[in-house]
Motif scaffolding. Sequence first.
Motif, PDB file in Angstrom:
ATOM      1  N   ALA A 135       0.843  -1.187   0.000  1.00 48.20           N
ATOM      2  CA  ALA A 135       0.000   0.000   0.000  1.00 48.20           C
ATOM      3  C   ALA A 135       0.884   1.244   0.000  1.00 48.20           C
ATOM      4  N   PRO A 136       0.444   2.304  -0.657  1.00 48.78           N
ATOM      5  CA  PRO A 136       1.288   3.498  -0.765  1.00 48.78           C
ATOM      6  C   PRO A 136       1.253   4.357   0.487  1.00 48.78           C
ATOM      7  N   ILE A 137       2.397   4.928   0.816  1.00 47.75           N
ATOM      8  CA  ILE A 137       2.523   5.905   1.891  1.00 47.75           C
ATOM      9  C   ILE A 137       3.079   7.189   1.273  1.00 47.75           C
ATOM     10  N   ILE A 138       2.419   8.305   1.529  1.00 45.12           N
ATOM     11  CA  ILE A 138       2.890   9.585   1.008  1.00 45.12           C
ATOM     12  C   ILE A 138       3.476  10.423   2.143  1.00 45.12           C
ATOM     13  N   HIS A 139       4.398  11.300   1.784  1.00 51.43           N
ATOM     14  CA  HIS A 139       4.866  12.309   2.721  1.00 51.43           C
ATOM     15  C   HIS A 139       3.820  13.410   2.822  1.00 51.43           C
ATOM     16  N   LEU A 140       3.541  13.859   4.035  1.00 57.89           N
ATOM     17  CA  LEU A 140       2.675  15.016   4.197  1.00 57.89           C
ATOM     18  C   LEU A 140       3.520  16.266   4.004  1.00 57.89           C
ATOM     19  N   ASP A 141       3.310  16.940   2.896  1.00 58.71           N
ATOM     20  CA  ASP A 141       4.058  18.155   2.590  1.00 58.71           C
ATOM     21  C   ASP A 141       3.649  19.237   3.579  1.00 58.71           C
ATOM     22  N   THR A 142       4.636  19.876   4.218  1.00 56.46           N
ATOM     23  CA  THR A 142       4.318  20.906   5.203  1.00 56.46           C
ATOM     24  C   THR A 142       3.614  22.103   4.576  1.00 56.46           C
ATOM     25  N   LEU A 143       3.638  22.196   3.253  1.00 58.84           N
ATOM     26  CA  LEU A 143       2.910  23.273   2.578  1.00 58.84           C
ATOM     27  C   LEU A 143       1.415  23.198   2.878  1.00 58.84           C
ATOM     28  N   VAL A 144       0.946  22.010   3.213  1.00 57.44           N
ATOM     29  CA  VAL A 144      -0.481  21.817   3.463  1.00 57.44           C
ATOM     30  C   VAL A 144      -0.959  22.630   4.662  1.00 57.44           C
ATOM     31  N   PHE A 145      -0.062  23.032   5.540  1.00 53.64           N
ATOM     32  CA  PHE A 145      -0.476  23.788   6.716  1.00 53.64           C
ATOM     33  C   PHE A 145      -0.693  25.267   6.416  1.00 53.64           C
ATOM     34  N   THR A 146      -0.209  25.727   5.288  1.00 58.80           N
ATOM     35  CA  THR A 146      -0.308  27.155   4.992  1.00 58.80           C
ATOM     36  C   THR A 146      -0.944  27.465   3.646  1.00 58.80           C
ATOM     37  N   ASP A 147      -1.042  26.485   2.766  1.00 53.66           N
ATOM     38  CA  ASP A 147      -1.472  26.744   1.393  1.00 53.66           C
ATOM     39  C   ASP A 147      -2.822  26.072   1.131  1.00 53.66           C
ATOM     40  N   VAL A 148      -3.822  26.869   0.769  1.00 59.31           N
ATOM     41  CA  VAL A 148      -5.170  26.342   0.536  1.00 59.31           C
ATOM     42  C   VAL A 148      -5.188  25.392  -0.651  1.00 59.31           C
ATOM     43  N   ALA A 149      -4.442  25.723  -1.717  1.00 61.57           N
ATOM     44  CA  ALA A 149      -4.413  24.860  -2.896  1.00 61.57           C
ATOM     45  C   ALA A 149      -3.845  23.485  -2.544  1.00 61.57           C
ATOM     46  N   ALA A 150      -2.793  23.447  -1.697  1.00 64.47           N
ATOM     47  CA  ALA A 150      -2.218  22.176  -1.272  1.00 64.47           C
ATOM     48  C   ALA A 150      -3.223  21.386  -0.435  1.00 64.47           C
ATOM     49  N   GLN A 151      -3.980  22.078   0.373  1.00 64.41           N
ATOM     50  CA  GLN A 151      -5.014  21.414   1.158  1.00 64.41           C
ATOM     51  C   GLN A 151      -6.072  20.785   0.260  1.00 64.41           C
ATOM     52  N   GLN A 152      -6.471  21.512  -0.795  1.00 67.26           N
ATOM     53  CA  GLN A 152      -7.487  20.990  -1.702  1.00 67.26           C
ATOM     54  C   GLN A 152      -6.977  19.773  -2.465  1.00 67.26           C
ATOM     55  N   ARG A 153      -5.708  19.786  -2.868  1.00 67.70           N
ATOM     56  CA  ARG A 153      -5.135  18.634  -3.572  1.00 67.70           C
ATOM     57  C   ARG A 153      -5.120  17.409  -2.668  1.00 67.70           C
ATOM     58  N   LEU A 154      -4.740  17.594  -1.408  1.00 64.32           N
ATOM     59  CA  LEU A 154      -4.706  16.466  -0.481  1.00 64.32           C
ATOM     60  C   LEU A 154      -6.118  15.954  -0.202  1.00 64.32           C
ATOM     61  N   LEU A 155      -7.063  16.861  -0.130  1.00 68.20           N
ATOM     62  CA  LEU A 155      -8.439  16.473   0.156  1.00 68.20           C
ATOM     63  C   LEU A 155      -9.010  15.591  -0.950  1.00 68.20           C
ATOM     64  N   LYS A 156      -8.548  15.802  -2.182  1.00 65.23           N
ATOM     65  CA  LYS A 156      -9.046  15.035  -3.327  1.00 65.23           C
ATOM     66  C   LYS A 156      -8.301  13.715  -3.512  1.00 65.23           C
TER      67      LYS A 156
END
Length: 448
Positions: A135-156
């Motif tokens: 099963a795949p494991i991804i790194h949680l990019d710290t950009l997700v804590f400050t960038d709305v676009a990164a949050q939306q990509r992770l949410l999808k």
Amino acid sequence: MASLIVTGRRWLLLGVGLLPFGTLAQDMSRVRHTIATLAAPHMHGRGYVRDGDQRAAAYLRQRFRQLGLQPLAPDYTQSFPLTVNTFPGKLQLDLSVGMLRFPVLGRSRKLQPGTEFIAAPESGPGKIGGPFSAAPIIHLDTLVFTDVAAQQRLLKRSWYGGGVAIRNADVPRLATLPLPLQQHLDSAAMRFTLVPKLTASLASIQAGQVRLDILESVWQKYTSKQDDLAAQVAVRVDAELKHDYQTQNLIGMLPGTAQPDSFLVITAHYDHLGTMGRRAYFPGANDNASGTAMLLELAAYYARPENRPAYSVVFIAFGGEEAGLVGSRYFVQHPLVPLPRIRFLLNLDLLGTGEEGITVVNGRVLPDAFQRLQQFNEAGHFVPSVAARGKAANSDHYYFTESGVPAFFLYTRGGPTAYHDVHDQAAALPLTAFSGVFKLITQFLASF
């Protein structure tokens, strides 16, 4: 000029020196044997898998009987329930190394439980992947804590049965994410936390996903970053949340010679973290076989007729400390001696080192008693230093303090730093200050 403190049948000389009273020596070979026994593999880490806590309790009952302690409960045993998450079966993590996109073509690296990874205390069970799948494991990019676009990509992003790896320093920031994103991360099958040191603990809850703590150095060594993919893994975690598990405190007493209805209380927790999987166990030599050994040595000392104090001495070996001070809280709620009749309580934990001295929790709360302790140490040169701390909910003294019982918690400083890990072993303990702490305690308690 020296000052004289009269304490009933004993007297101490302060200022220019200290005159001995009674027999102060303890048996250090017996101390080491006690610690080695409690930390041995057959005790299963004195936890809540394979009857580890029950084995340790049976050993301590035998020692209490040999010392002639009077039981304050049937067979010294005050039972109480706790809820605890345990890992009684398999604990396995295989990394696919080399061909992350096509793991079957690469090779597998089996990480070792205890030394390279552990289960997070609240981890749920799960079996993900196998010999020919991962099963795949991804790194949680710290950009997700400050960038709305990164949050939306992770949410999808779909997890495909996999999960996310996050640095330990970023875990508190998860609570700052929007709630839908927090829920999405919780819906992943796995969460790996990359930590600088493996430090185990216990939990009374169980998460709905597999959660593992992995040494960051090991993760970096065996994984790489390709796009956001860190690794592909096969995982097996057998977790069981035990409800109302019956464990116990052990309580014995030596009656006082003059005021047996007033009490000095000596406590130490004997439980530890148990096992994790079928091979890894947490010996708990310093935490807290060392404090339990000190309790037994003090019991042996006070059991001698010439050393019996005016007040009764109660010895309590607490269970459930590692599960959240459960045993000591239960005792305070269901006391076997009247709490207002306790003249002083000493809680003993982490006494296996000491080259830098000892710390006294509640030393700043009870300055007069702390000054007395310091004076004894200055006169007897028992330990290098005696440092005061304020109030802290970090061991079994806490609920007594909250109920108005005067109490100190003593622990040693310096030396080996193994804590809540598989390296806290009996052979590694120097016991540098053990003898000095013993003498300091007996001097201090003789002043009541």
